[in-house]
Motif scaffolding. Sequence first.
Motif, PDB file in Angstrom:
ATOM      1  N   ASN A 269      -8.530   6.716  18.051  1.00  0.00           N
ATOM      2  CA  ASN A 269      -8.722   6.273  16.679  1.00  0.00           C
ATOM      3  C   ASN A 269      -7.753   5.112  16.418  1.00  0.00           C
ATOM      4  O   ASN A 269      -6.667   5.306  15.882  1.00  0.00           O
ATOM      5  N   ALA A 270      -8.153   3.903  16.857  1.00  0.00           N
ATOM      6  CA  ALA A 270      -7.245   2.745  16.804  1.00  0.00           C
ATOM      7  C   ALA A 270      -7.881   1.587  16.048  1.00  0.00           C
ATOM      8  O   ALA A 270      -9.104   1.460  15.983  1.00  0.00           O
ATOM      9  N   ARG A 282      -7.254  -6.282   6.279  1.00  0.00           N
ATOM     10  CA  ARG A 282      -5.862  -5.920   6.541  1.00  0.00           C
ATOM     11  C   ARG A 282      -5.430  -4.770   5.641  1.00  0.00           C
ATOM     12  O   ARG A 282      -4.827  -3.813   6.078  1.00  0.00           O
ATOM     13  N   GLU A 283      -5.757  -4.948   4.341  1.00  0.00           N
ATOM     14  CA  GLU A 283      -5.336  -3.924   3.370  1.00  0.00           C
ATOM     15  C   GLU A 283      -5.969  -2.575   3.684  1.00  0.00           C
ATOM     16  O   GLU A 283      -5.315  -1.534   3.613  1.00  0.00           O
ATOM     17  N   LYS A 284      -7.238  -2.607   4.061  1.00  0.00           N
ATOM     18  CA  LYS A 284      -7.939  -1.347   4.350  1.00  0.00           C
ATOM     19  C   LYS A 284      -7.311  -0.660   5.573  1.00  0.00           C
ATOM     20  O   LYS A 284      -7.035   0.543   5.557  1.00  0.00           O
ATOM     21  N   VAL A 285      -7.069  -1.471   6.623  1.00  0.00           N
ATOM     22  CA  VAL A 285      -6.492  -0.907   7.852  1.00  0.00           C
ATOM     23  C   VAL A 285      -5.121  -0.286   7.552  1.00  0.00           C
ATOM     24  O   VAL A 285      -4.826   0.844   7.961  1.00  0.00           O
ATOM     25  N   LYS A 290      -1.563   4.364   6.599  1.00  0.00           N
ATOM     26  CA  LYS A 290      -0.609   5.078   5.738  1.00  0.00           C
ATOM     27  C   LYS A 290      -1.097   6.475   5.413  1.00  0.00           C
ATOM     28  O   LYS A 290      -0.342   7.434   5.382  1.00  0.00           O
ATOM     29  N   ASN A 291      -2.412   6.563   5.139  1.00  0.00           N
ATOM     30  CA  ASN A 291      -2.989   7.858   4.756  1.00  0.00           C
ATOM     31  C   ASN A 291      -3.328   8.744   5.931  1.00  0.00           C
ATOM     32  O   ASN A 291      -3.954   9.792   5.777  1.00  0.00           O
ATOM     33  N   ARG A 292      -2.979   8.271   7.115  1.00  0.00           N
ATOM     34  CA  ARG A 292      -3.188   9.016   8.362  1.00  0.00           C
ATOM     35  C   ARG A 292      -4.671   9.224   8.715  1.00  0.00           C
ATOM     36  O   ARG A 292      -5.006  10.109   9.485  1.00  0.00           O
ATOM     37  N   LYS A 293      -5.509   8.371   8.120  1.00  0.00           N
ATOM     38  CA  LYS A 293      -6.903   8.389   8.559  1.00  0.00           C
ATOM     39  C   LYS A 293      -7.015   7.686   9.891  1.00  0.00           C
ATOM     40  O   LYS A 293      -7.949   7.881  10.653  1.00  0.00           O
ATOM     41  N   GLU A 310       6.128   4.689   6.252  1.00  0.00           N
ATOM     42  CA  GLU A 310       7.158   5.680   6.609  1.00  0.00           C
ATOM     43  C   GLU A 310       6.599   6.601   7.691  1.00  0.00           C
ATOM     44  O   GLU A 310       5.396   6.666   7.900  1.00  0.00           O
ATOM     45  N   ASP A 311       7.503   7.294   8.350  1.00  0.00           N
ATOM     46  CA  ASP A 311       7.078   8.382   9.243  1.00  0.00           C
ATOM     47  C   ASP A 311       6.192   7.992  10.408  1.00  0.00           C
ATOM     48  O   ASP A 311       5.211   8.677  10.694  1.00  0.00           O
ATOM     49  N   ILE A 312       6.485   6.887  11.051  1.00  0.00           N
ATOM     50  CA  ILE A 312       5.748   6.567  12.276  1.00  0.00           C
ATOM     51  C   ILE A 312       6.395   7.382  13.406  1.00  0.00           C
ATOM     52  O   ILE A 312       7.617   7.415  13.535  1.00  0.00           O
ATOM     53  N   ASP A 313       5.552   8.062  14.187  1.00  0.00           N
ATOM     54  CA  ASP A 313       6.118   8.934  15.233  1.00  0.00           C
ATOM     55  C   ASP A 313       6.559   8.143  16.458  1.00  0.00           C
ATOM     56  O   ASP A 313       7.526   8.492  17.111  1.00  0.00           O
ATOM     57  N   LEU A 314       5.768   7.120  16.779  1.00  0.00           N
ATOM     58  CA  LEU A 314       6.064   6.376  18.002  1.00  0.00           C
ATOM     59  C   LEU A 314       5.828   4.880  17.780  1.00  0.00           C
ATOM     60  O   LEU A 314       4.778   4.478  17.284  1.00  0.00           O
TER      61      LEU A 314
END
Length: 416
Positions: A269-270, A282-285, A290-293, A310-314
């Motif tokens: 899912n990239a 850009r805004e949609k992506v 951000k919403n983890r979709k 915030e909260d990027i794992d890697l």
Amino acid sequence: MTFNDFGFDSQLMEGIEALGFETPTEIQAQAIPLVLKGNDLLACAQTGTGKTAAFLLPIIQKITEQKHDGFIKALIIVPTRELAMQIDQMMEGISYFTSVSSIAVYGGSDGSLFTREKQALSSGADVVISTPGRLKVHLGMEHVRVEKLEFLVLDEADRMLDMGFYDDIVKILSYLPEKRQNLMFSATMPSKIRELALKTLRHPSEINIAISRPAEKIKQEAYVVYDNQKIPLVKLLLKEKQYRSILVFCSTKQSVKDLNRELKRAGFNAEEFHSELEQRNREKVLLDFKNRKLNILVATDIMSRGIDVEDIDLVLNYDVPHDGEDYVHRIGRTARAESDGEACTFINEKEQGKFQRIEKLLGSPVFKAHVPKILGDTPAYTERSHDRRNGRRKFFQKGKKKPARQGGGGKKFIKP
Ligand code: AMP
């Protein structure tokens, strides 16, 4: 900014190109125009920032604009013989196609060495690189023709003071002509350095290249791979680790597109994020990320500053970032606020020198993780003094001869 913006002589540009330098580092971008203008300079910068070329390039340029007259034009004083050798090597590489000559004088206890140094100094190189103690002795014995000296560089000044060279430096200054351009580089600026700066510099311009450090809680690692192993390794890591939120950085738009295509094809899912994307997209992506979709965002460096998530794992550096600042900035996207984070970097063979420069800047090596066996053999991670080695190879391929010094002398690489 590019090296073309400085108006360097074409032979100097050839040296820069042969060393593989593409863009000036921050200290080079700031210092070179000031030195070319004739200003004195007080620069707070650490090893690894590109400070050596920041003073060598404009000095060589200014010397090439003059006729050689057998007098020393520049004196570079450094704390240790290792640093003198290192600067001398870079000097050889950068000035290779110019007619500017240099010698390094760093002494030792051997008497015959002293005689050879004396001979070399009397033969009139343009640039002398030396440690303070040895230089003081030679100056005292009048072997060094400094009456037409134009440039004085004190490199790693704080280290020289730590090593107890203050009095030697003050003594050396007493032998030099009053009218000269002075450049002082130091990693730190304690009061003793300010004192020395007051004694040495005249109305200096000041530069401060602050190096940020990554947050301690970011777990950093790197994979040393061949270029064609990068895509399979991304896929393996992403499958294995099951992160929710992954930011992948590539150096070019094209590699962003290629990698994103591969990831999508493999069912991840990239999405891609670069300057060609329309604002709406850009805004949609970004919102989806951000919403983890969206799990994986593949982005160019340029866009990294606009990604406030915030909260990027890697954070995965698919290519080694251009410099230490970019590295710290990229990996700082993870481990924000209270969370921990991971950062990993892929290093192909060509990128090893660049990554070693970043490690030098960080002050310690980044852990090299094991590449899964299924991907086959990987390259060794070996120390690259890439300026000298790459430069040399190119010099030989070009098969060019060093041009003779106009107006006499022309003796190059006189070693004590
Ligand atoms: P220094 O801070 O002078 O010790 O330089 C650190 C390393 O950066 C050396 O290996 C240099 O060859 C390399 N370097 C300096 N300037 C550049 C540049 N503009 N581009 C790429 N590498 C550079």
